[in-house]
Design a protein around this motif. Structure first.
Motif, PDB file in Angstrom:
ATOM      1  N   THR A  22       0.808  -1.215   0.000  1.00 43.44           N
ATOM      2  CA  THR A  22       0.000   0.000   0.000  1.00 43.44           C
ATOM      3  C   THR A  22       0.839   1.262   0.000  1.00 43.44           C
ATOM      4  O   THR A  22       0.341   2.329  -0.324  1.00 43.44           O
ATOM      5  CB  THR A  22      -0.919   0.014   1.239  1.00 43.44           C
ATOM      6  N   ASN A  23       2.129   1.183   0.352  1.00 43.94           N
ATOM      7  CA  ASN A  23       2.903   2.407   0.482  1.00 43.94           C
ATOM      8  C   ASN A  23       3.136   3.097  -0.851  1.00 43.94           C
ATOM      9  O   ASN A  23       3.332   4.294  -0.907  1.00 43.94           O
ATOM     10  CB  ASN A  23       4.228   2.139   1.210  1.00 43.94           C
ATOM     11  N   PHE A  24       3.139   2.347  -1.956  1.00 44.82           N
ATOM     12  CA  PHE A  24       3.293   2.996  -3.253  1.00 44.82           C
ATOM     13  C   PHE A  24       2.021   2.914  -4.091  1.00 44.82           C
ATOM     14  O   PHE A  24       2.027   3.220  -5.280  1.00 44.82           O
ATOM     15  CB  PHE A  24       4.480   2.425  -4.030  1.00 44.82           C
ATOM     16  N   ASP A  25       0.917   2.499  -3.467  1.00 46.23           N
ATOM     17  CA  ASP A  25      -0.325   2.341  -4.219  1.00 46.23           C
ATOM     18  C   ASP A  25      -0.803   3.670  -4.784  1.00 46.23           C
ATOM     19  O   ASP A  25      -1.315   3.730  -5.909  1.00 46.23           O
ATOM     20  CB  ASP A  25      -1.393   1.736  -3.303  1.00 46.23           C
ATOM     21  N   LEU A  26      -0.645   4.751  -4.022  1.00 47.52           N
ATOM     22  CA  LEU A  26      -1.083   6.069  -4.489  1.00 47.52           C
ATOM     23  C   LEU A  26      -0.370   6.447  -5.787  1.00 47.52           C
ATOM     24  O   LEU A  26      -1.005   6.847  -6.764  1.00 47.52           O
ATOM     25  CB  LEU A  26      -0.808   7.114  -3.409  1.00 47.52           C
ATOM     26  N   ALA A  89       6.449  10.442  -0.530  1.00 50.88           N
ATOM     27  CA  ALA A  89       6.857   9.148   0.022  1.00 50.88           C
ATOM     28  C   ALA A  89       6.353   8.003  -0.843  1.00 50.88           C
ATOM     29  O   ALA A  89       7.029   6.969  -0.985  1.00 50.88           O
ATOM     30  CB  ALA A  89       6.333   8.999   1.447  1.00 50.88           C
ATOM     31  N   SER A  90       5.169   8.157  -1.435  1.00 54.43           N
ATOM     32  CA  SER A  90       4.622   7.103  -2.275  1.00 54.43           C
ATOM     33  C   SER A  90       5.452   6.933  -3.548  1.00 54.43           C
ATOM     34  O   SER A  90       5.722   5.805  -3.978  1.00 54.43           O
ATOM     35  CB  SER A  90       3.164   7.413  -2.633  1.00 54.43           C
ATOM     36  N   PHE A  91       5.871   8.031  -4.168  1.00 54.09           N
ATOM     37  CA  PHE A  91       6.721   7.930  -5.358  1.00 54.09           C
ATOM     38  C   PHE A  91       8.091   7.363  -5.005  1.00 54.09           C
ATOM     39  O   PHE A  91       8.682   6.610  -5.783  1.00 54.09           O
ATOM     40  CB  PHE A  91       6.839   9.298  -6.037  1.00 54.09           C
ATOM     41  N   SER A  92       8.585   7.708  -3.830  1.00 52.81           N
ATOM     42  CA  SER A  92       9.844   7.136  -3.375  1.00 52.81           C
ATOM     43  C   SER A  92       9.726   5.623  -3.221  1.00 52.81           C
ATOM     44  O   SER A  92      10.592   4.863  -3.662  1.00 52.81           O
ATOM     45  CB  SER A  92      10.253   7.773  -2.048  1.00 52.81           C
ATOM     46  N   ALA A  93       8.627   5.174  -2.617  1.00 53.38           N
ATOM     47  CA  ALA A  93       8.415   3.743  -2.400  1.00 53.38           C
ATOM     48  C   ALA A  93       8.261   3.000  -3.726  1.00 53.38           C
ATOM     49  O   ALA A  93       8.769   1.881  -3.887  1.00 53.38           O
ATOM     50  CB  ALA A  93       7.185   3.524  -1.527  1.00 53.38           C
ATOM     51  N   LEU A  94       7.558   3.612  -4.679  1.00 57.82           N
ATOM     52  CA  LEU A  94       7.369   2.962  -5.975  1.00 57.82           C
ATOM     53  C   LEU A  94       8.701   2.811  -6.710  1.00 57.82           C
ATOM     54  O   LEU A  94       9.013   1.749  -7.255  1.00 57.82           O
ATOM     55  CB  LEU A  94       6.382   3.769  -6.826  1.00 57.82           C
ATOM     56  N   GLU A  99      13.215  -0.726  -8.413  1.00 62.00           N
ATOM     57  CA  GLU A  99      14.656  -0.982  -8.387  1.00 62.00           C
ATOM     58  C   GLU A  99      14.968  -2.296  -7.667  1.00 62.00           C
ATOM     59  O   GLU A  99      15.876  -3.040  -8.072  1.00 62.00           O
ATOM     60  CB  GLU A  99      15.377   0.192  -7.733  1.00 62.00           C
ATOM     61  N   GLU A 100      14.209  -2.602  -6.607  1.00 59.69           N
ATOM     62  CA  GLU A 100      14.410  -3.864  -5.905  1.00 59.69           C
ATOM     63  C   GLU A 100      14.034  -5.047  -6.796  1.00 59.69           C
ATOM     64  O   GLU A 100      14.681  -6.102  -6.753  1.00 59.69           O
ATOM     65  CB  GLU A 100      13.577  -3.886  -4.626  1.00 59.69           C
ATOM     66  N   PHE A 150      12.792  11.709  -4.233  1.00 57.89           N
ATOM     67  CA  PHE A 150      12.935  11.407  -5.651  1.00 57.89           C
ATOM     68  C   PHE A 150      14.391  11.157  -6.059  1.00 57.89           C
ATOM     69  O   PHE A 150      14.657  10.821  -7.212  1.00 57.89           O
ATOM     70  CB  PHE A 150      12.376  12.549  -6.506  1.00 57.89           C
ATOM     71  N   GLY A 151      15.318  11.363  -5.114  1.00 57.08           N
ATOM     72  CA  GLY A 151      16.730  11.234  -5.474  1.00 57.08           C
ATOM     73  C   GLY A 151      17.172  12.312  -6.435  1.00 57.08           C
ATOM     74  O   GLY A 151      18.166  12.162  -7.144  1.00 57.08           O
TER      75      GLY A 151
END
Length: 392
Positions: A22-26, A89-94, A99-100, A150-151
């Motif tokens: 759910t953390n990157f669902d948005l 935070a959601s874009f960071s998680a996605l 990458e993982e 976003f790095g």
């Protein structure tokens, strides 16, 4: 070949959503919503269409982080960013999840090679950067937020002294990040002395199929082009496999092809009728794309064209205005509000002047190579108007 319907990077997002995190669902859902709306804006002719909504949404999400007031409200609505506080935070998680996924296939490839299986991992590189005018007063909190989520590194350049050199520098960065697949993203003279910031996203993907096609099976076969007319012969790959995802819908078929690791997939949507592409496009929804991540595995005899697309840079400002994002482009004059990015003054404030986007994709028996880049150019505006001339 006329118009491919879905670029595979959408498959990355639908696959990610299917995993239930759910953390990157948005971010994933917002990107798929934008996919459908941009497709309807852009798919108006008979030419091929190749876009990366993930690249576009990422660049604009960085821009949105600096918006305020009505500009922020409009951007949130158009970009489908419903949870204001959770967006970065959601874009960071996605990004980290994608990458993982790539990193996981490196280990899988090592194990597979021992047993004669595919030995190439998925290569995925995502980069963001802020190219900012030297000496301009950007807010530290904004630069920190973009860097953390976003790095996006902050790099000073001098648009005022030499906009052509700054353009060349940005284009070289994009080419480097995409292994030279995206060159000349920003056209010459598109930036000028009033440019203050370019927010850039670049991504590169090289993904081998989980099960390769045999090169010996590729033969010229007829392909029906959009708009009617006689079919044309194209190099057609063929593979029969029980691991393809497959689903029948009303008047179209969906097939998914897994890449190495099975977390990323390529989606094919095929209308039943030769001239049925328009009707299929009208049915596209973000929920439909999400459901395509969970297709039942079936035994399928698949014919898939081998192709490469390298379209020129497209500009998206008018498309986003049509979707309702007007004040970000300072329409009407003086309405742009990016005060969270840099202090907004009556005679010096930021607005988006243009959005540049360019893509590359090649699909063959071994897999897919693709790249995309987006640049959001921002200029300095002034709401001060000259006083009317005195009456005579």
């Amino acid at each position: 070949m006329k118009r491919l319907l879905i670029l595979h990077i959408v498959g990355a997002l639908t696959a990610a959503m299917a995993q239930g995190a759910t953390n990157f669902d948005l971010a994933a859902k917002a990107t798929n919503e934008l996919t459908v709306e941009l497709h309807r804006q852009l798919a108006t002719g008979d030419d091929n269409l190749c876009i990366s909504p993930y690249s576009i949404e990422s660049a604009l999400a960085m821009t949105y982080a600096g918006a305020d007031g009505e500009t922020r409200t409009e951007m949130a609505r158009v970009l489908h960013l419903t949870n204001d506080l959770g967006v970065p935070a959601s874009f960071s998680a996605l990004q980290h999840s994608l990458e993982e996924m790539s990193a996981k296939t490196t280990e899988l490839a090592k194990q597979s090679k021992k047993f004669g299986g595919p030995s190439e991992p998925i290569t995925l590189h995502i980069a963001n950067r802020l190219f900012a005018q030297k000496g301009y007063q950007f807010r530290d909190a904004y630069l920190s937020l973009v860097k953390q989520n976003f790095g996006g590194a902050f790099e000073p350049v001098d648009f005022i002294a030499d906009p052509a050199a700054a353009t060349q520098h940005i284009n070289k960065w994009v080419a480097d990040q995409t292994r030279e697949r995206i060159r000349d993203l920003i056209p010459l003279r598109a930036l000028d002395k009033t440019t203050r910031l370019v927010l850039a996203n670049a991504l590169y993907l090289k993904a081998p199929w989980a099960n390769e096609f045999s090169q010996n099976a590729t033969q010229p076969e007829p392909f029906f082009i959009h708009g009617g007319g006689a079919p044309v012969d194209v190099p057609m790959m063929r593979k029969t496999d029980k691991h393809f995802g497959y689903a029948r819908h009303e008047r179209f078929t969906v097939v998914s092809l897994a890449y190495a690791g099975n977390d990323l997939q390529f989606l094919v949507l095929l209308p039943d009728e030769i001239n049925g592409l328009r009707a299929l496009e009208s049915k596209l929804t973000a929920d439909m794309l999400a459901s395509c991540a969970k297709l039942e595995k079936r035994d399928v005899d698949l014919y898939l064209p081998k192709f490469k697309l390298e379209p020129p840079t497209i500009t998206l400002a008018e498309k986003f205005k049509a979707l309702g994002m007007n004040s970000a482009f300072d329409k009407p004059q003086g309405s742009a509000n990016f005060d969270r990015m840099a202090p907004r003054k009556p005679n010096d404030y930021l607005y988006i002047s243009q959005i540049f986007h360019k893509t590359f994709i090649a699909v063959d028996e071994k897999g897919t190579e693709a790249a995309a880049a987006t640049a959001v150019a921002m200029m300095a505006g002034s709401a001060l108007r000259s006083p009317p001339p005195p009456p005579i």
